[in-house]
Design a protein around this motif. Structure first.
Motif, PDB file in Angstrom:
ATOM      1  N   ILE A   1      -1.502  19.217  -1.091  1.00 43.26           N
ATOM      2  CA  ILE A   1      -0.550  18.880  -0.024  1.00 43.26           C
ATOM      3  C   ILE A   1      -0.056  20.154   0.654  1.00 43.26           C
ATOM      4  CG2 ILE A   1       1.774  17.963   0.397  1.00 43.26           C
ATOM      5  CD1 ILE A   1       1.155  15.825  -1.750  1.00 43.26           C
ATOM      6  N   ALA A   2       0.254  21.159  -0.164  1.00 42.73           N
ATOM      7  CA  ALA A   2       0.732  22.439   0.376  1.00 42.73           C
ATOM      8  C   ALA A   2      -0.308  23.058   1.296  1.00 42.73           C
ATOM      9  CB  ALA A   2       1.087  23.384  -0.762  1.00 42.73           C
ATOM     10  N   ASN A   3      -1.559  22.990   0.900  1.00 41.98           N
ATOM     11  CA  ASN A   3      -2.644  23.554   1.707  1.00 41.98           C
ATOM     12  C   ASN A   3      -2.751  22.835   3.054  1.00 41.98           C
ATOM     13  OD1 ASN A   3      -5.124  25.191   2.113  1.00 41.98           O
ATOM     14  ND2 ASN A   3      -6.083  23.156   2.060  1.00 41.98           N
ATOM     15  N   PHE A   4      -2.637  21.501   2.996  1.00 44.37           N
ATOM     16  CA  PHE A   4      -2.702  20.705   4.234  1.00 44.37           C
ATOM     17  C   PHE A   4      -1.602  21.118   5.217  1.00 44.37           C
ATOM     18  CE2 PHE A   4      -0.851  16.625   6.026  1.00 44.37           C
ATOM     19  CZ  PHE A   4      -1.634  16.651   7.182  1.00 44.37           C
ATOM     20  N   PHE A   5      -0.372  21.179   4.722  1.00 46.90           N
ATOM     21  CA  PHE A   5       0.741  21.528   5.614  1.00 46.90           C
ATOM     22  C   PHE A   5       0.656  22.986   6.076  1.00 46.90           C
ATOM     23  CE2 PHE A   5       2.836  17.804   3.523  1.00 46.90           C
ATOM     24  CZ  PHE A   5       2.965  17.053   4.680  1.00 46.90           C
ATOM     25  N   ASN A   6       0.143  23.839   5.229  1.00 47.66           N
ATOM     26  CA  ASN A   6      -0.025  25.233   5.616  1.00 47.66           C
ATOM     27  C   ASN A   6      -1.015  25.359   6.776  1.00 47.66           C
ATOM     28  OD1 ASN A   6       0.420  28.139   5.102  1.00 47.66           O
ATOM     29  ND2 ASN A   6      -1.763  28.121   4.633  1.00 47.66           N
TER      30      ASN A   6
ATOM     31  N   SER B   1       0.844  -1.201   0.000  1.00 49.47           N
ATOM     32  CA  SER B   1       0.000   0.000   0.000  1.00 49.47           C
ATOM     33  C   SER B   1       0.880   1.252   0.000  1.00 49.47           C
ATOM     34  CB  SER B   1      -0.936   0.006   1.212  1.00 49.47           C
ATOM     35  OG  SER B   1      -0.194   0.103   2.417  1.00 49.47           O
ATOM     36  N   PHE B   2       2.027   1.175   0.697  1.00 53.02           N
ATOM     37  CA  PHE B   2       2.980   2.285   0.672  1.00 53.02           C
ATOM     38  C   PHE B   2       3.496   2.506  -0.748  1.00 53.02           C
ATOM     39  CE2 PHE B   2       7.507   3.397   0.587  1.00 53.02           C
ATOM     40  CZ  PHE B   2       7.448   4.684   1.129  1.00 53.02           C
ATOM     41  N   ASP B   3       3.875   1.415  -1.415  1.00 49.50           N
ATOM     42  CA  ASP B   3       4.398   1.521  -2.780  1.00 49.50           C
ATOM     43  C   ASP B   3       3.343   2.085  -3.739  1.00 49.50           C
ATOM     44  OD1 ASP B   3       6.816   0.518  -1.973  1.00 49.50           O
ATOM     45  OD2 ASP B   3       6.338  -1.555  -2.504  1.00 49.50           O
ATOM     46  N   LEU B   4       2.101   1.648  -3.527  1.00 50.61           N
ATOM     47  CA  LEU B   4       1.009   2.126  -4.375  1.00 50.61           C
ATOM     48  C   LEU B   4       0.810   3.643  -4.193  1.00 50.61           C
ATOM     49  CD1 LEU B   4      -1.260   1.245  -6.346  1.00 50.61           C
ATOM     50  CD2 LEU B   4      -2.744   0.979  -4.337  1.00 50.61           C
ATOM     51  N   ALA B   5       0.801   4.074  -2.934  1.00 52.77           N
ATOM     52  CA  ALA B   5       0.636   5.503  -2.646  1.00 52.77           C
ATOM     53  C   ALA B   5       1.804   6.295  -3.221  1.00 52.77           C
ATOM     54  CB  ALA B   5       0.538   5.719  -1.141  1.00 52.77           C
ATOM     55  N   LYS B   6       2.976   5.727  -3.105  1.00 53.96           N
ATOM     56  CA  LYS B   6       4.195   6.385  -3.592  1.00 53.96           C
ATOM     57  C   LYS B   6       4.114   6.633  -5.108  1.00 53.96           C
ATOM     58  CE  LYS B   6       9.102   5.155  -3.928  1.00 53.96           C
ATOM     59  NZ  LYS B   6      10.114   4.158  -3.537  1.00 53.96           N
ATOM     60  N   VAL B   7       3.729   5.594  -5.859  1.00 53.15           N
ATOM     61  CA  VAL B   7       3.644   5.724  -7.321  1.00 53.15           C
ATOM     62  C   VAL B   7       2.503   6.667  -7.698  1.00 53.15           C
ATOM     63  CG1 VAL B   7       3.353   4.481  -9.490  1.00 53.15           C
ATOM     64  CG2 VAL B   7       4.615   3.423  -7.618  1.00 53.15           C
ATOM     65  N   LEU B   8       1.400   6.573  -6.972  1.00 58.24           N
ATOM     66  CA  LEU B   8       0.250   7.440  -7.243  1.00 58.24           C
ATOM     67  C   LEU B   8       0.631   8.914  -7.062  1.00 58.24           C
ATOM     68  CD1 LEU B   8      -2.786   7.832  -7.789  1.00 58.24           C
ATOM     69  CD2 LEU B   8      -3.161   7.566  -5.311  1.00 58.24           C
ATOM     70  N   LEU B   9       1.340   9.209  -5.993  1.00 56.06           N
ATOM     71  CA  LEU B   9       1.752  10.594  -5.733  1.00 56.06           C
ATOM     72  C   LEU B   9       2.726  11.084  -6.810  1.00 56.06           C
ATOM     73  CD1 LEU B   9       2.133  10.319  -1.873  1.00 56.06           C
ATOM     74  CD2 LEU B   9       0.551  11.857  -3.049  1.00 56.06           C
ATOM     75  N   LYS B  10       3.625  10.203  -7.213  1.00 56.19           N
ATOM     76  CA  LYS B  10       4.578  10.581  -8.268  1.00 56.19           C
ATOM     77  C   LYS B  10       3.843  10.906  -9.565  1.00 56.19           C
ATOM     78  CE  LYS B  10       9.069   8.522  -7.270  1.00 56.19           C
ATOM     79  NZ  LYS B  10      10.078   7.567  -7.734  1.00 56.19           N
TER      80      LYS B  10
ATOM     81  N   THR C   1       0.753  11.906  -9.950  1.00 50.95           N
ATOM     82  CA  THR C   1      -0.190  13.034  -9.878  1.00 50.95           C
ATOM     83  C   THR C   1       0.433  14.275  -9.244  1.00 50.95           C
ATOM     84  OG1 THR C   1      -0.996  12.256  -7.724  1.00 50.95           O
ATOM     85  CG2 THR C   1      -2.136  11.441  -9.697  1.00 50.95           C
ATOM     86  N   VAL C   2       1.778  14.341  -9.225  1.00 49.62           N
ATOM     87  CA  VAL C   2       2.470  15.401  -8.497  1.00 49.62           C
ATOM     88  C   VAL C   2       1.999  16.800  -8.890  1.00 49.62           C
ATOM     89  CG1 VAL C   2       4.432  15.351 -10.094  1.00 49.62           C
ATOM     90  CG2 VAL C   2       4.736  16.280  -7.820  1.00 49.62           C
ATOM     91  N   GLN C   3       1.784  17.029 -10.160  1.00 46.02           N
ATOM     92  CA  GLN C   3       1.399  18.365 -10.616  1.00 46.02           C
ATOM     93  C   GLN C   3       0.058  18.796 -10.035  1.00 46.02           C
ATOM     94  OE1 GLN C   3       3.382  20.305 -12.342  1.00 46.02           O
ATOM     95  NE2 GLN C   3       4.961  18.750 -12.616  1.00 46.02           N
TER      96      GLN C   3
ATOM     97  N   ASP D   1       9.125  12.374  -4.004  1.00 45.80           N
ATOM     98  CA  ASP D   1       9.387  13.376  -5.037  1.00 45.80           C
ATOM     99  C   ASP D   1       9.448  14.750  -4.368  1.00 45.80           C
ATOM    100  OD1 ASP D   1       9.481  15.126  -7.164  1.00 45.80           O
ATOM    101  OD2 ASP D   1       8.046  13.998  -8.382  1.00 45.80           O
ATOM    102  N   PRO D   2      10.610  15.372  -4.340  1.00 49.73           N
ATOM    103  CA  PRO D   2      10.737  16.684  -3.678  1.00 49.73           C
ATOM    104  C   PRO D   2       9.757  17.732  -4.230  1.00 49.73           C
ATOM    105  CG  PRO D   2      12.902  15.791  -4.194  1.00 49.73           C
ATOM    106  CD  PRO D   2      11.900  14.904  -4.850  1.00 49.73           C
ATOM    107  N   HIS D   3       9.312  17.545  -5.482  1.00 50.14           N
ATOM    108  CA  HIS D   3       8.383  18.505  -6.066  1.00 50.14           C
ATOM    109  C   HIS D   3       7.040  18.532  -5.335  1.00 50.14           C
ATOM    110  CE1 HIS D   3      11.241  17.887  -9.433  1.00 50.14           C
ATOM    111  NE2 HIS D   3      11.064  19.193  -9.580  1.00 50.14           N
ATOM    112  N   LEU D   4       6.735  17.455  -4.617  1.00 49.88           N
ATOM    113  CA  LEU D   4       5.491  17.420  -3.856  1.00 49.88           C
ATOM    114  C   LEU D   4       5.495  18.461  -2.736  1.00 49.88           C
ATOM    115  CD1 LEU D   4       5.122  13.548  -3.532  1.00 49.88           C
ATOM    116  CD2 LEU D   4       3.502  15.058  -4.706  1.00 49.88           C
TER     117      LEU D   4
END
Length: 1128
Positions: free
Chosen positions: A243-248, A224-233, A235-237, A276-279
């Motif tokens: 994600i930025a809004n959540f952390f803000n 499930s971690f690997d799946l989330a990892k690939v999904l985030l990569k 859909t990064v754009q 992905d650092p772009h996240l």
């Protein structure tokens, strides 16, 4: 073929049925109702599934025909059917219906669509079991949904988020390691289309993805971690803004209620950065804000996070985000200790993974290496050493320099870490050469630095240096030849101070062996009070050589008791310290003794640990007969030119010379190991070499080890004697001295041998050829000192007729008038060198006689005093140069000091002569002051000189050079410490307090200062200030501790002096006035610096009668104490 256009419901198709009003079923399929059995229902549904599976979007007639069936399959009867096979088949039909009728779904109600998609989502749980017979059908369902992007139709629903959340949670929960890549790919397609084609990702949906990154979940389901990892990569754009809004919300606005994952923000940031650092493009500035938080714990959490981000192997965050990097580096100086500690720990990973950042880290690590917190200084060392052990290229010289500094840290834990770290680096890169010659060169200084630490006062430091030497510099577990090769080239490459330290280490170990040997000898004697007292003293001495001497005393006493009861243990210890014990035997003995003392019921045994410390110090783990033989062979190879000298970075000449020096040192500590014909043959070969130092060392080795040559090795004896004669007559001065001593030490017919040297030399003395005088004068002086009964009388005529009359009282040559106060040895004229040796000869001759029956000592002292009064120009013809006069003043002062070490001559040295000798420490020539102070200190620390000579150091307060004053103060500290320790350790010393107690130096100092030629007027303020400085120079050290009320004792001494007269000139008013003035100044200093001096003195001090008369009741001269207090 998908629903991405978000179609409107097909109202025109709704309610369409066949002509007879019934639902049309595929051919061969009967009606599906609740009236039939489940098995029959499944059978018919399978045929329906097959029909829908085979249909495509272009089959308009069929689409119209089966529309009622499509609506029927979405009824509650099917969606809530209890049978999972029925539900699966219905879900497959519905998925195909969405495919066939795309882009317009046949279902008009939003509620119905929601129910259908929630129903389909629930069926996807069947993907979990890949071994299920129905798995292929579940896979078909997933594949169909992903291909058509059926879930996109839900975008028009108000509560579509509920469906998506349920879908995401279901897919993340069912994914496992038995799924192939196709399953993962379809899941990704399904989820990514929802993220990328929707209007945004809600927080709850984001949580359903991010929760799989939290360590606890990650460890439970890696897939499930690997799946989330690939999904985030993928859909990064799209997802980055969410994600930025959540952390803000959480980091900046502090709204932790927005998500259940708020408490895991730092874990999430770390995982997202790794994905992905772009996240996190918009999140990093928020972290900079958090780094400046007022909450220390919050800063600590952010530092821990950023340490992982900056330090990870593939991270380029430091270069991509310089402001954040600089802000992070600022936390190295954080006020919160845990934050600084975390920053330092990070540096190790950073150095290893990002060597390019070492420059940025260096300055911050430098500051932290001086941090007030011990743990931080310790971790700075661990950080640097860990990186250096990985690859020396990762740390620069500056970083290694920080570790070097910490070897002198005030805390033992830090010093130990630094020393052990450097030792490990030395072994890895120098001894094993793991990174080539360049790396070895980079850390070649380590060996010297580690040995220099042996000069520290702490016994812990000394013991650690010994351990490091035995395990890292010259590993004792190496084979003998390899071990000696290691030692041979190590010794050749050490700097002079490191060589001295290593020699001192062997000397201390040998001394401790002697103490243990003497303790064992006491065990052999009958029990008596004297024996018990001697044994107690010996135990205290041994305890001082172990860590924590206070605790060690109890353990040593216990060990001594065990020795008394166990004869076998005593015999093992005797073998261990026996001169003939081999290294292998020593190892066996240590293990055997430790085994006997071990207690299986006590895993941590401090008593055993202390005994091991003792055994490790006294065990000969490096040197035995075999080792000496191996060293000699190595030296022979260097002489022959067949050794690996150049490869080891040492020239053959250096290897030979240092090899002989090494053997010379070992000849003191292990003399028995040298006794072999092979060894002595090699030493004879060295005696014939042109190198003077080599020959000198070889003679000294013979002197130290050759006691059995005469009886056991006659051939060596017959070869050695003529060489020694030749060296005593025509060798260098040092060779001559060693040759004479060697003859005296190892031959039974030494009188005959020495006479054969003395007679021709004494007859051939010629003052006109001074360059040929020096060696004969050295030999004659040492012969007369070693054999006074035989040569004292013949020497008297030599002294009277030649030494004094012909040599010292004549100036045959004229010195250079260059105005220099000192010249190097090679520039000193032969005549002056001869005169210096003549003065030494006089002293040796007198030291040999040890009596003044012929009054020769009085004459000599008058001669030496005259030389000091004339400033070195005894004839006062002004033909001698300034630098040569300096040499002669130094020789005369040193000679008086040497004679003072013999009690019979000390008695006849007058106060005037003592004062002349003392003033040499204020000589105008820097080198004279320096060398004289060193000689004075050396004699005082060995307790060879009377206490009055320690008063000379008070005059050092007037030295214009700061370094000389600092050296004198260190000498005083050392001397006072040694004398106090000696009194403590030797109960019998109380009878000699007048000559040992440091405080008794005060009257000598007062008398000496009263006769200082610079002190001419008792009321001159400047002169009184100088006197005060000299007094305080000594008193400051004496008054550091008020031991036994010593402040009051010193005050009482000064007061008592004012009740006496100056024994040097008892009737001279001015002399006594100056004496009382100095007393007043001393009283002023003591009173001003101590509030304890007004207490009662513990005892009435005794004043030396040589300098003061008996106290009188009334003194007609009594200067005003208050007057002088005001003056200074």
């Amino acid at each position: 073929m998908d629903f991405t256009a978000q179609p409107k419901p097909a109202t025109a198709l709704c309610g369409v049925v066949s002509a007879d009003g019934k639902i049309a079923y595929p051919p061969g399929v009967k009606e599906i109702t609740d009236k039939i059995t489940t098995d029959e229902m499944i059978k018919r549904l399978k045929m329906v599934v097959k029909t829908f599976m085979d249909m495509d979007q272009d089959s308009e007639d069929e689409k119209q025909q089966y529309l009622p069936l499509a609506l029927h399959l979405a009824s509650e009867f099917f969606l809530r059917n209890p049978n999972k096979d029925v539900r699966l088949l219905v879900a497959c039909c519905l998925a195909d219906i969405f495919r066939i009728y795309a882009p317009e779904a046949p279902y008009t109600s939003h509620d119905k669509l929601k129910d259908i998609f929630l129903f389909i989502t629930r069926q996807l749980k069947g993907l979990e079991d890949t071994k299920s017979p129905q798995f292929n059908r579940y896979f078909y369902l997933l594949e169909n949904l992903a291909w058509v992007k059926s879930y996109n139709i839900c975008f028009e629903l108000e509560d579509c988020n509920e469906i998506f959340i349920q879908l995401f949670r279901t897919l993340f929960s069912v994914i496992n390691n038995s799924h192939n890549k196709k399953v993962q790919m379809h899941m990704l397609d399904l989820m990514s289309s929802i993220i990328m084609e929707g209007d945004g990702v809600t927080q709850e949906l984001l949580d359903s993805i991010l929760i799989n990154l939290i360590p606890a979940h990650k460890n439970l389901n890696k897939q499930s971690f690997d799946l989330a990892k690939v999904l985030l990569k993928r859909t990064v754009q799209t997802i980055e803004a969410c994600i930025a809004n959540f952390f803000n919300q959480v980091l900046v606005l502090g709204r932790s209620s927005v998500s259940d994952l708020s408490e895991h923000v730092f874990d999430l940031i770390q995982e997202l950065f790794a994905i992905d650092p772009h996240l996190l493009l918009s999140v990093m500035p928020q972290l900079e804000f958090k780094l400046k938080s007022n909450d220390g714990e919050e800063r600590l959490a952010v530092v821990r996070l950023l340490a992982k981000l900056f330090g990870s192997k593939d991270s380029d965050l430091a270069t991509q985000n310089r402001p954040l990097w600089q802000c992070f580096l600022g936390r190295f100086n954080d006020i919160h200790v845990p934050v600084r500690l975390e920053s330092v720990k990070f540096a190790s990973h950073c150095l290893m993974n990002h060597p390019d950042l070492a420059k940025d880290l260096t300055e911050y690590l430098k500051v932290r290496s001086h941090d007030p917190e011990e743990a931080i200084r310790h971790d700075v060392i661990v950080t640097i050493i860990t990186a250096a052990k990985r690859d020396l290229a990762l740390v620069n010289d500056q970083l290694l320099g920080f570790v070097r500094e910490r070897t002198l840290d005030k805390r033992w834990r830090v010093r130990k870490e630094a020393m052990m770290g450097l030792a490990q680096l030395y072994k890895k890169y120098c001894l094993h050469g793991e990174a080539g010659k360049e790396a070895a060169e980079k850390v070649s200084w380590i060996k010297d630095k580690l040995l220099h630490i042996y000069y520290q006062n702490s016994i812990d430091d000394k013991l650690l240096v010994e351990k490091i030497f035995a395990q890292y510099l010259v590993p004792h577990n190496l084979e003998t030849e390899e071990r000696m090769k290691c030692l041979y080239y190590l010794y050749a490459s050490l700097d002079p101070n490191a060589v001295k330290a290593l020699n001192e280490m062997w000397k201390c170990q040998n001394m401790l062996r002697s103490h243990v040997r003497e303790l064992l000898d006491l065990h052999k004697q009958p029990t008596s009070e004297a024996n018990c007292s001697a044994m107690f003293g010996k135990l205290m001495t041994i305890a001082k050589n172990l860590p924590d001497p206070g605790k060690a005393q109890d353990f040593v006493k216990k060990f001594n008791q065990v020795l008394g009861d166990d004869e076998k243990l005593r015999s093992q210890l005797e073998l261990l310290i026996s001169p003939t014990c081999s290294c292998k035997q020593a190892d066996v003995c240590v293990r055997e003794i430790a085994r006997k003392l071990a207690n299986p019921k006590q895993p941590t045994n401090p008593f055993l640990e202390m005994v091991k410390f003792l055994l490790e110090r006294i065990a000969p783990v490096h040197i035995d007969s075999e080792a000496i033989s191996a060293l000699v062979k190595l030296m022979n190879k260097s002489i022959e030119g067949t050794a690996d000298d150049e490869e080891e970075g040492v020239s053959p000449d250096t290897a030979i010379r240092s090899g002989l020096e090494l053997l010379k040192v070992l000849s003191f500590t292990h003399p028995t190991s040298f006794h072999s014909a092979e060894t002595y043959e090699s030493l004879l070969q060295c005696l014939r070499m042109e190198d003077d130092k080599v020959a000198e060392a070889a003679i000294q080795i013979f002197r130290n080890t050759g006691h059995k040559i005469e009886t056991d090795l006659p051939q060596i004896r017959s070869t050695l004697i003529p060489i020694l004669h030749q060296k005593a007559k025509r060798g260098t001065p040092h060779q001559a001295k060693q040759a004479v001593h060697c003859i005296h030490a190892i031959f039974t017919n030494k009188e005959v041998q020495l006479a054969q040297i003395f007679e021709p030399l004494s007859r051939s003395l010629n003052a006109d050829v001074p360059e040929q005088l020096i060696t004969p004068l050295v030999s004659l002086g040492h012969i007369s000192m070693l054999a006074p009964d035989q040569f004292a009388s013949p020497m008297k005529s030599v002294v009277a007729n030649f030494i004094v009359k012909d040599l010292l009282m004549n100036d045959r040559s004229t010195g250079e008038k260059n105005g220099k106060l000192w010249s190097p040895d090679e520039e000193v004229s032969p005549e002056v060198l001869a005169k210096v040796q003549a003065i030494k000869l006089l002293v040796r001759w007198l030291l040999g006689m040890k009596n003044n029956q012929s009054k020769s000592a009085n004459s000599t002292l008058r001669l030496l005093s005259a030389m000091l009064v004339s400033e070195g120009d005894l004839t006062e013809q002004k033909r001698i140069s300034k630098s040569d006069m300096s040499r002669l003043r130094l020789a005369a002062g040193s000679a008086i000091m040497k004679l003072a070490q013999e009690p019979c001559y000390h008695e006849i040295i007058t106060p005037e002569q003592f004062q002349l000798c003392a003033l040499v420490i204020n000589d105008e020539c820097y080198q004279v002051r320096q060398i004289f102070a060193q000689k004075l200190h050396k004699a005082l620390v060995k307790l060879l000189l009377p206490l009055e000579y320690m008063a000379i150091f008070a005059l050092c307060a007037k030295d214009p050079v700061k370094e000389r004053r600092a050296h004198a103060r260190q000498c005083l500290l050392k001397n006072i410490s040694i004398r106090r320790e000696y009194i403590k350790q030797n109960p019998m010393a109380t009878e000699k307090l007048l000559s040992l107690l440091p405080e008794y130096v005060v009257p000598y100092m007062i008398h000496l200062l009263a006769h200082d030629p610079d002190f001419t007027r008792s009321q001159d303020v400047d002169q009184l200030r100088d006197i005060k400085e000299c007094l305080w120079f000594m008193l400051e050290v004496l008054m550091t501790k008020n031991e036994n009320n010593s402040h009051a004792f010193m005050k009482k001494m000064a007061e008592n002096i004012k009740l006496t007269r100056d024994a040097q000139s008892p009737d001279e008013t001015k002399t006594n006035e100056k004496l009382y003035t100095v007393c007043d100044v001393a009283l002023c200093v003591i009173n001003s610096k101590s509030a304890l001096c007004n207490a009662d003195s513990p005892k009435d001090p005794v004043l030396p009668m040589k300098f003061f008369t008996q106290p009188e009741k009334v003194i007609f001269l009594y200067t005003s104490f208050f007057y002088h207090t005001k003056m200074i």
